[in-house]
Design a protein around this motif. Structure first.
Motif, PDB file in Angstrom:
ATOM      1  N   ALA A 132      -3.721 -15.817   2.495  1.00  0.00           N
ATOM      2  CA  ALA A 132      -3.806 -16.911   1.867  1.00  0.00           C
ATOM      3  C   ALA A 132      -4.491 -16.496   0.197  1.00  0.00           C
ATOM      4  O   ALA A 132      -5.523 -15.826   0.084  1.00  0.00           O
ATOM      5  N   TYR A 149      -3.609 -23.542  -3.372  1.00  0.00           N
ATOM      6  CA  TYR A 149      -3.338 -22.460  -2.572  1.00  0.00           C
ATOM      7  C   TYR A 149      -2.230 -23.267  -2.231  1.00  0.00           C
ATOM      8  O   TYR A 149      -1.160 -23.619  -1.886  1.00  0.00           O
ATOM      9  N   HIS A 185      -8.027 -14.169   2.742  1.00  0.00           N
ATOM     10  CA  HIS A 185      -8.319 -14.733   1.358  1.00  0.00           C
ATOM     11  C   HIS A 185      -8.099 -14.465   0.321  1.00  0.00           C
ATOM     12  O   HIS A 185      -9.251 -13.395   0.211  1.00  0.00           O
ATOM     13  N   PRO A 237      -7.473 -26.094   1.131  1.00  0.00           N
ATOM     14  CA  PRO A 237      -7.491 -24.721   2.118  1.00  0.00           C
ATOM     15  C   PRO A 237      -6.873 -24.895   3.607  1.00  0.00           C
ATOM     16  O   PRO A 237      -6.142 -23.978   4.646  1.00  0.00           O
TER      17      PRO A 237
END
Length: 129
Positions: free
Chosen positions: A116, A108, A62, A90
């Motif tokens: 991500a 996102y 992420h 998320p």
């Protein structure tokens, strides 16, 4: 000297494809290439060093980026124009939307390697008083 993040490696199926996806979306430039890396410098001096993963599966990471309102507008326009799946959360429960957490905006989405990505205009918890 205080402790600062200098760089991190971002593994990809194709380092150039991932670096170019990132630079095009955020209006940045590739700032260097050496050995196995394609580097992209951020405004705070940190570089993302994109590297092609030899063999095997890339573990999804992420990456969250604090951007200005104008940068968010430009990136979000490209996300929509390119049909990139995106979410306000998320957990991917609010598709095709952005959030307004902490009085800002956020979104996102996934990059070509499956990482991500998150863009926010206000840091988590809001700006210090």
């Amino acid at each position: 000297m205080s402790v600062q993040l200098n760089h991190t490696i971002v593994y990809a199926r194709d380092k150039r494809e991932s670096a170019e996806f990132f630079t095009q979306l955020l209006g940045l430039e590739i700032t260097g290439e050496w050995g196995p890396f394609v580097a992209v410098a951020l405004s705070n001096g940190v570089t993302l060093d994109f590297a092609t993963m030899p063999e095997g599966r890339i573990a999804s990471q992420h990456y969250a980026f604090l951007v200005s309102e104008e940068e968010f507008d430009a990136a979000y326009a490209l996300i929509k124009e390119r049909g990139i799946e995106h979410y306000a959360d998320p957990h991917r429960e609010q598709p095709g939307a952005i959030n307004h957490n902490d009085g800002g905006r956020g979104v996102y989405f996934m990059d070509p390697a499956g990482h991500a990505m998150e863009l926010i205009t206000v840091p988590y918890g809001g700006w210090p008083a």
